[in-house]
Structure formats: structure tokens, C-alpha cells
Enzyme design. Sequence first.
Site, PDB file in Angstrom:
ATOM      1  N   LYS A 103       0.814  -1.217   0.000  1.00 50.61           N
ATOM      2  CA  LYS A 103       0.000   0.000   0.000  1.00 50.61           C
ATOM      3  C   LYS A 103       0.845   1.264   0.000  1.00 50.61           C
ATOM      4  CE  LYS A 103      -3.957  -1.998  -0.163  1.00 50.61           C
ATOM      5  NZ  LYS A 103      -4.768  -1.880  -1.377  1.00 50.61           N
TER       6      LYS A 103
HETATM    7  N1  PMP Z   1      -2.891  -7.794   2.069  1.00 52.22           N
HETATM    8  C1  PMP Z   1      -3.158  -6.873   2.994  1.00 52.22           C
HETATM    9  C2  PMP Z   1      -2.624  -7.047   4.395  1.00 52.22           C
HETATM   10  C3  PMP Z   1      -3.928  -5.754   2.667  1.00 52.22           C
HETATM   11  O1  PMP Z   1      -4.217  -4.842   3.602  1.00 52.22           O
HETATM   12  C4  PMP Z   1      -4.411  -5.624   1.340  1.00 52.22           C
HETATM   13  C5  PMP Z   1      -5.187  -4.427   0.926  1.00 52.22           C
HETATM   14  N2  PMP Z   1      -6.384  -4.159   1.559  1.00 52.22           N
HETATM   15  C6  PMP Z   1      -4.157  -6.627   0.411  1.00 52.22           C
HETATM   16  C7  PMP Z   1      -3.369  -7.683   0.811  1.00 52.22           C
HETATM   17  C8  PMP Z   1      -4.778  -6.637  -0.969  1.00 52.22           C
HETATM   18  O2  PMP Z   1      -4.304  -5.749  -1.888  1.00 52.22           O
HETATM   19  P1  PMP Z   1      -5.240  -5.046  -2.961  1.00 52.22           P
HETATM   20  O3  PMP Z   1      -6.037  -3.992  -2.249  1.00 52.22           O
HETATM   21  O4  PMP Z   1      -4.286  -4.465  -3.927  1.00 52.22           O
HETATM   22  O5  PMP Z   1      -6.154  -6.028  -3.591  1.00 52.22           O
END
Ligand code: PMP
Length: 387
Positions: free
Chosen positions: A74
Site C-alpha cells: 500500500k
Molecule cells: N494484504 C493486505 C494485508 C492488505 O491490507 C491488502 C489491501 N487491503 C491486500 C493484501 C490486498 O491488496 P489489494 O487492495 O491491492 O487487492
Amino acid sequence: DHTRRKSSIFPLTDGGDDPRRSGEGDASREDISVGVEGLIGNTPLIKLRSLSDATGCEIFAKAEFLNGAGNSPKDRVALSMITHAEEDGILQPDRGDTIYEGTVGSTGISLASVARARGYKAHICMPSDVSIEKSDLLLKLGATVERVLPASIVDQNQFVNTARRRAQEHTADPNTPGRGFFADQFENTANYLAHQETTGPEIYAQTGGKLDAFVAGAGTGGTLSGVALALKPLLPELRVVLADPQGSGLFNKIKYGVMFSPTEAEGTRRRHQVDSIVEGIGINRLTANMSAGLHLVDDAVKVTDEQAMKMARWLVEKEGLFVGASSAVNCVAAARVARELGKGKRVVTILCDSGTRHLSKFWKQAGDIGGEGEEFGLEEILMSTEE
Ligand code: PMP
């Protein structure tokens, strides 16, 4: 001078003849990061030896927890959303602007860090059942945190809806300096663009374009869509596979084209919540970031909480890697895909964050299952994966 010694113990940090890595030079060294933003991206790819040995494939994982602002993928998204907003003139540093976001944690932590570095405040709305260590960290990073009752997206007090409203209230209030900016990671396409422009190309470069499958979970869908959009045009044969936790609707969407059976669809508002201890992935609606790459997703693997916990334990016991819940889900699905593809193939997945973010929830349970030191074989972990 031990920094110049040829080391076989730290082969990756030994620069050999590279002056940038030899301890010589000055502030013009190219490997000096300018601010926290410079610690975002260019994460290493780890070969997971135990999973590779057990499957006869090469299983590589992108160590996204090594992003140096908020320690997850992120960071890329936060930097991208803030930079795009600055370019559009929506955000202006040192005017009192505040970034508002609804998040289960990672995005908030990344936004809080990059916001500080750029001269903004951050206000983070999150469901009250999210691991307490994430809201503690947010407070330490100087963000304000609003924990709201877990609710479906159709409820105006749900965490994303609350964040959007707070941003509007801020902008409308003449007594509050600056403006409110709702970052909106689910619908803001600066999210998947960050992965299309950085994560995907990095994976391509690190593997020399030799990979057979990419496997990842989806929370907003930004990672899966962005990486797929970057890699598929270069590698038309690449299999892109969703790793989905129990209770998420995306698995059905990809396997059968519908998120819910007719009886589920007419059911309660509760269906919008995913019933799993895995935080960050799994969702029961299609976001803009998931829609962007949905047509490129070839398959899906459903992973139960129990499988994720066992894999998390496996990664500690055999790799010395202490990861969070979504990373464990990704690794279960990656091993399953490797088994299906057959020996000699290469599968790439993502390690999203550290287990330290999940001590009070996922790891509290994962630490207990099977008792101290019990080993799980890969067969046992994969046995009930649904595909
Ligand atoms: N793993 C964790 C710990 C996350 O917080 C997130 C995002 N919410 C993701 C994976 C998934 O990523 P994306 O939002 O790009 O689908």
C-alpha cells in the site's frame, strides 16, 4: 574495513566492485533515498525454498513488507494516490489539507506515513474488529483514527462511507483550514496504476520475463489488476490466479461469473461482509480497481482460515518468515497452482505484510493450532483447497 570484505554471508549486500555499494562516495550516491518515498518500491523477490522443494516448481514471493514507509504494498498506492491528487491540484501541502481514508489498516498506515512526509494530516476510518496493533500504529504515526462498527457497504456508517463523509464535511466547514481529500483506494484508479507501473514491471525484470503464473489475493483488486495489466501483454500465456479467503464473493465471480447464488443475492445486508479472520483481502463487491483487470484473471483458488494459519506456521518453521494472514493465503494458493501446473514451472506471489500486524487476531489463533511445534505437510495444507 568490513564493508569492503567480500562476503559470502551477505552476498546480496556485497557490492563487489560497485563503488555505490563499497562504502565510498558521498551524498550524490545513487542509492541514497530522498525521504521516505525513496524507500517505496523495488522490493526483492524471495525464492521460497521449502515451497519450491515441496512442489518441484520455483515459488517466488515479492517481499512487499519491505516497502519502507508503511511496510506493505500500500506504500506504492498511497504515494500514487497522493501524487495524482497533487498533480490535479486537489491536495496542497501545508494548507491544512487532510487525507481521509476507509481501510482495514495497511492503506491507512501507508497514507499516514506519506502524508506526514508531504505535509498533510490523515484521518483513518476502520472497522472496530480490525487488529488493535494497526490502529495503535496509526495513532503513533500522528493520524486520527475513527473505529466504526463493522457494517455492510450499503450502510452509511460503514468505514469507507464514513471516510467519504468526513472528507466532505471537512471541505464544507469554513472553520476548518484546508480541504478534505477522500483517497478512496477501492475506486481510485491511481491504485492499480501504481502496480501496473511499478510492481508488475519489477516482477518482469526480476524474473527476466520467465514466469508461468502470478497469484494474489484482492482487497481493492489493485495489485491483481495492476500486475495483470502490466504482465499479460508481455506474457500472453501467463496464468493470473486470484487467491481468495473463505467467505469472499470474488471466487464465485471468477469461477462462475456471479458473486452470489440467487438465494444469497436476495439475502441480508450481511452478505457484504467477508467472514474470515484474514484481514485485507476478500470482498463481496466489484470495485473499480478489480474491474480494471478482471478480464485478465484466469482462475481462482479458495483458501480457508485454517489453511492460511497452517501455511503461516509452515513459513515460520521452514523459511524463518513471519508474515501476515493475506501473505499466507497467497502462499497456499501459489502452492496449489504450482501443483496444477506441474514440475519445473515458476509461480510468483506477494508477501504483503509482517505477522507483527496480526499478533492479536490471526497469529493469536495461528499460534495455537496443532499445539507447539506441530509440523504440517503441504498435502495436509492443500487437501481441502477449493478450485
Ligand atoms: N494484504 C493486505 C494485508 C492488505 O491490507 C491488502 C489491501 N487491503 C491486500 C493484501 C490486498 O491488496 P489489494 O487492495 O491491492 O487487492
